[in-house]
Design a protein around this motif. Structure first.
Motif, PDB file in Angstrom:
ATOM      1  N   GLU A  59      29.826  -5.355  -2.993  1.00 28.27           N
ATOM      2  CA  GLU A  59      30.877  -4.842  -2.126  1.00 28.27           C
ATOM      3  C   GLU A  59      30.742  -3.328  -1.927  1.00 28.27           C
ATOM      4  O   GLU A  59      30.142  -2.634  -2.746  1.00 28.27           O
ATOM      5  CB  GLU A  59      32.264  -5.186  -2.681  1.00 28.27           C
ATOM      6  CG  GLU A  59      32.586  -4.573  -4.027  1.00 28.27           C
ATOM      7  CD  GLU A  59      32.217  -5.459  -5.190  1.00 28.27           C
ATOM      8  OE1 GLU A  59      32.789  -5.257  -6.277  1.00 28.27           O
ATOM      9  OE2 GLU A  59      31.346  -6.342  -5.031  1.00 28.27           O
ATOM     10  N   SER A  70      32.339  -7.997   0.062  1.00 32.78           N
ATOM     11  CA  SER A  70      33.453  -7.372   0.767  1.00 32.78           C
ATOM     12  C   SER A  70      33.103  -5.943   1.178  1.00 32.78           C
ATOM     13  O   SER A  70      32.243  -5.285   0.576  1.00 32.78           O
ATOM     14  CB  SER A  70      34.699  -7.369  -0.122  1.00 32.78           C
ATOM     15  OG  SER A  70      35.039  -8.681  -0.513  1.00 32.78           O
ATOM     16  N   ASN A 110      31.588  -4.656   3.767  1.00 36.16           N
ATOM     17  CA  ASN A 110      30.274  -4.405   4.363  1.00 36.16           C
ATOM     18  C   ASN A 110      30.361  -4.723   5.851  1.00 36.16           C
ATOM     19  O   ASN A 110      31.022  -5.694   6.236  1.00 36.16           O
ATOM     20  CB  ASN A 110      29.203  -5.281   3.708  1.00 36.16           C
ATOM     21  CG  ASN A 110      28.756  -4.754   2.359  1.00 36.16           C
ATOM     22  OD1 ASN A 110      27.981  -3.815   2.261  1.00 36.16           O
ATOM     23  ND2 ASN A 110      29.276  -5.362   1.297  1.00 36.16           N
ATOM     24  N   MET A 116      34.349 -12.194   1.130  1.00 31.02           N
ATOM     25  CA  MET A 116      33.885 -11.423   2.289  1.00 31.02           C
ATOM     26  C   MET A 116      35.088 -10.749   2.943  1.00 31.02           C
ATOM     27  O   MET A 116      35.266 -10.781   4.162  1.00 31.02           O
ATOM     28  CB  MET A 116      33.155 -12.333   3.276  1.00 31.02           C
ATOM     29  CG  MET A 116      31.914 -13.005   2.703  1.00 31.02           C
ATOM     30  SD  MET A 116      31.015 -14.003   3.902  1.00 31.02           S
ATOM     31  CE  MET A 116      30.408 -12.715   4.998  1.00 31.02           C
ATOM     32  N   ALA A 160      34.809  -7.520   5.807  1.00 23.92           N
ATOM     33  CA  ALA A 160      33.386  -7.451   6.141  1.00 23.92           C
ATOM     34  C   ALA A 160      33.134  -7.406   7.639  1.00 23.92           C
ATOM     35  O   ALA A 160      31.968  -7.507   8.066  1.00 23.92           O
ATOM     36  CB  ALA A 160      32.645  -8.645   5.527  1.00 23.92           C
TER      37      ALA A 160
END
Length: 664
Positions: free
Chosen positions: A234, A258, A260, A281, A284
């Motif tokens: 992350e 997470s 990104n 995620m 994201a």
């Protein structure tokens, strides 16, 4: 001449004897010195060992633990005991770590050098620490690690390098760390991980690479990590997930991607992660999920896609997640959900989070296949409480056990109110729901009843009274009877929580009787059957009643037993009071004994009635000693001792109740 030669031989013998005597004395002294040296050497070493001490600024200094946390040290003390196992040197100012700093601490198992201003760790500076298990080098200023830095640490299991200034990792840094299980590299400046940089860490279980500057992952970056279970990526700069990048992580259970800028989940992005259970995620930037994006995730239990930019959930988005239990789709832009969007997880999904999206309505067929589902969070959506939302609310209150609170935002006169408390008349003129689709619920029953009444009864305007055979009074009686029966039907069908409320006054209609013979062209009579929700609640109530009844029976039995004991005790006390005796219950049996009085006064002489001389009174026989008792319980009485008379019988007989090992 002969005499001279004999003297010469004697002198030689004397010299030889003296030499032998000197040699023997020397050997004796040498042996004595050696013995004394060997005996005193361990004592000298022990005294030298205990003479080593810690700096006076340290908080704790013992033979196994040294704590110099925040002591302002500029170097590692050289006077630490040889048997030290744990050293705490955090929050100091030690810029460099060399081999001579720790050369005597070969028993060390834990070393804390966190937040100590460390800039450079020389190669092979930790070679002698073969028993080291945990090394804390976090929160320092280390920018580069050379190959051989961790050479000799074959037993190291956890390495903390987080929050430094590492820019890159070259192959060979972790060559000698075969036993490492936890590696923390979060909070650095890593951009390139290199080719197979972790290939030597075959026993690694947890790898934390969060909060770095990693923008791309090579296909072989995780080669050799077949036993890895937790991977944190992350807060990096990953813009895409290459297909098969995680293929070598067959035992991975938790993956965090997470924060990104991923954008799109491509096909087979998580190929090979058949044992993955948790996928995060969040934030994201996901805008689209390919229909094969979550393929191979056969064991996934929780999927978190919060704070993304999803606009809709298609039927193929999650069709392959057959074992998913928790799905978080909150804080997106979802305005539409396909009817078969969650059909693939119909036998496993338990929790669905749809908070803070853009949902205005939802068809009940979306949630109907999800049998294990118990809770759906839908707060923060702009729900339009209109006739389009009526089928969902009817299904929720009649056949489903899902907890789902819909708070209206539109229309404005219903804003802030929960839909299950809205009156049906406030929704306007809604089209009648399909009887085949919504045959359950009080609302559907009432609606279909009104339809039947309308189809079987002419309107007031079209009714002609020219050929009416009945009087106005008979018609009024007929209408009142029909209304009463209609209320009875509604009462039987109403569930404990009504989704909607009927208006207080219905528009006047001319109704026909619901009982009797069915007229020609009329519909089938309504069948009043309990809904599945009512049956389920009734079964639960019956079960609770049975349990309560069992507890009541047990309580009554205990009360009767207690009452019996109280009455029996009262009876025994009465009997004991009447006989002036005391009864005592224990595991020793009571016995009755007859004894003679120990202190009987001598009899008085009788007055003389005859002239004959009065004989001297004969002495009475002495009574038996206190321990002389006749009966079968002589051994028992002999152990107890003297008796005490409780009540006299026939002058000199006493009844005694003995209690062995008891205190009255």
């Amino acid at each position: 001449m002969k005499t001279f030669s004999s003297d010469k031989h004697a002198w030689k013998r004397t010299q030889c004897d003296r030499s032998m005597l000197r040699f023997c004395c020397f050997m004796t002294l040498l042996r004595t010195f050696a013995a004394s040296y060997c005996c005193s050497l361990p004592l000298l070493l022990l005294l030298w060992e205990y003479s080593l001490a810690c700096p006076p600024t340290c908080q704790e200094c013992s033979t196994t633990r040294v704590r110099c946390h925040g002591s302002g040290l500029a170097f590692i003390p050289q006077s630490l005991p040889h048997s030290t196992e744990a050293v705490y040197l955090g929050r100091n100012n030690i810029p460099r770590l060399s081999a001579r700093d720790l050369k005597r601490l070969d028993n060390l198992s834990v070393l804390f050098l966190d937040n100590s201003g460390l800039v450079r760790v020389e190669p092979r500076s930790l070679t002698q620490l073969q028993k080291l298990h945990c090394l804390y080098l976090n929160d320092n200023h280390i920018q580069h690690l050379q190959p051989g830095t961790f050479q000799g640490l074959s037993g190291l299991s956890c390495l903390h390098l987080q929050h430094n200034k590492l820019v890159s990792l070259t192959k060979g840094i972790f060559t000698h760390l075969a036993a490492l299980r936890s590696l923390h590299l979060q909070g650095n400046r890593l951009q390139d991980l290199g080719h197979a940089v972790f290939s030597d860490l075959t026993n690694l279980r947890s790898l934390n690479l969060a909060n770095n500057r990693i923008s791309a992952l090579s296909s072989s970056v995780f080669a050799g990590l077949g036993n890895l279970e937790f991977l944190h990526l992350e807060e990096n700069r990953l813009s895409q997930i290459p297909s098969g990048v995680f293929a070598a992580l067959g035992n991975l259970k938790r993956l965090d991607l997470s924060l990104n800028p991923i954008g799109t989940v491509p096909s087979f992005a998580f190929r090979g992660l058949r044992r993955l259970q948790y996928l995060f995620m969040e934030g994201a930037g996901v805008t689209h999920v390919h229909h094969d994006g979550f393929a191979d995730l056969d064991s996934l239990r929780q999927l978190t896609l919060s704070r993304n930019f999803l606009h809709s959930v298609h039927d193929e988005s999650f069709c392959l997640l057959t074992h998913l239990r928790y799905l978080h789709l909150d804080r997106n832009d979802i305005s539409h959900i396909g009817v078969d969007a969650f059909k693939g997880m119909s036998g496993s999904l338990r929790f669905l989070n749809l908070r803070e999206n853009k949902l205005t309505s939802l068809h009940p067929d979306v949630l109907q296949p999800l049998l294990p589902l118990t809770q759906v969070q839908v707060a923060g959506n702009p729900w339009n409480c209109s006739c389009a939302l009526l089928p969902l609310q009817i299904w929720l209150t009649t056949t489903s056990s899902i907890k789902m609170n819909i708070q209206c935002q539109f229309p404005l006169h219903l804003k802030g109110r929960f839909f299950n408390y809205v009156n049906i008349h406030e929704l306007g003129k809604c089209p009648s729901p399909n009887a085949s689709a919504t045959t359950l619920g009080s609302v559907s029953l009432i609606t279909r009843t009104e339809e039947r009444l309308e189809t079987t009864t002419p309107s007031p305007r079209s009714t002609t009274y020219r050929h009416q055979p009945q009087s106005a009074r008979a018609i009024a009686v007929e209408q009142n009877s029909a209304r009463e029966k209609l209320r009875a039907v509604e009462t039987l069908q109403t569930t404990p929580v009504l989704p909607l409320q009927l208006p207080a006054q219905a528009p006047p209609r001319k109704v026909t009787l619901l009982s009797g013979e069915r007229r020609e062209g009329a519909q089938e009579p309504l069948s009043v059957k309990p809904t599945p929700m009512c049956e389920h609640r009734l079964a639960r109530l019956n079960e609770a009643f049975n349990i309560l009844l069992a507890f009541l029976v047990i309580a009554c039995a205990l009360l009767l037993a207690l009452l019996y004991k109280v009455l029996a005790l009262r009876h025994r006390l009465k009997m004991a009071g009447g006989r002036s005796v005391i009864e005592y219950f224990s595991f020793y049996h009571s016995s009755h004994y007859s004894v003679s009085e120990a202190n009987r006064p001598p009899p008085l002489p009788q007055p003389l009635s005859l002239p004959a001389p009065v004989p001297h009174p004969q002495p009475l026989p002495l009574p038996p000693p206190p321990h002389h008792v006749t009966g079968a319980d002589v051994p028992v009485y002999s152990r107890i001792g003297k008796t005490a008379p409780l009540k006299h019988y026939n002058g000199n007989r006493t009844q005694v109740i003995l209690f062995e090992h008891s205190v009255l």
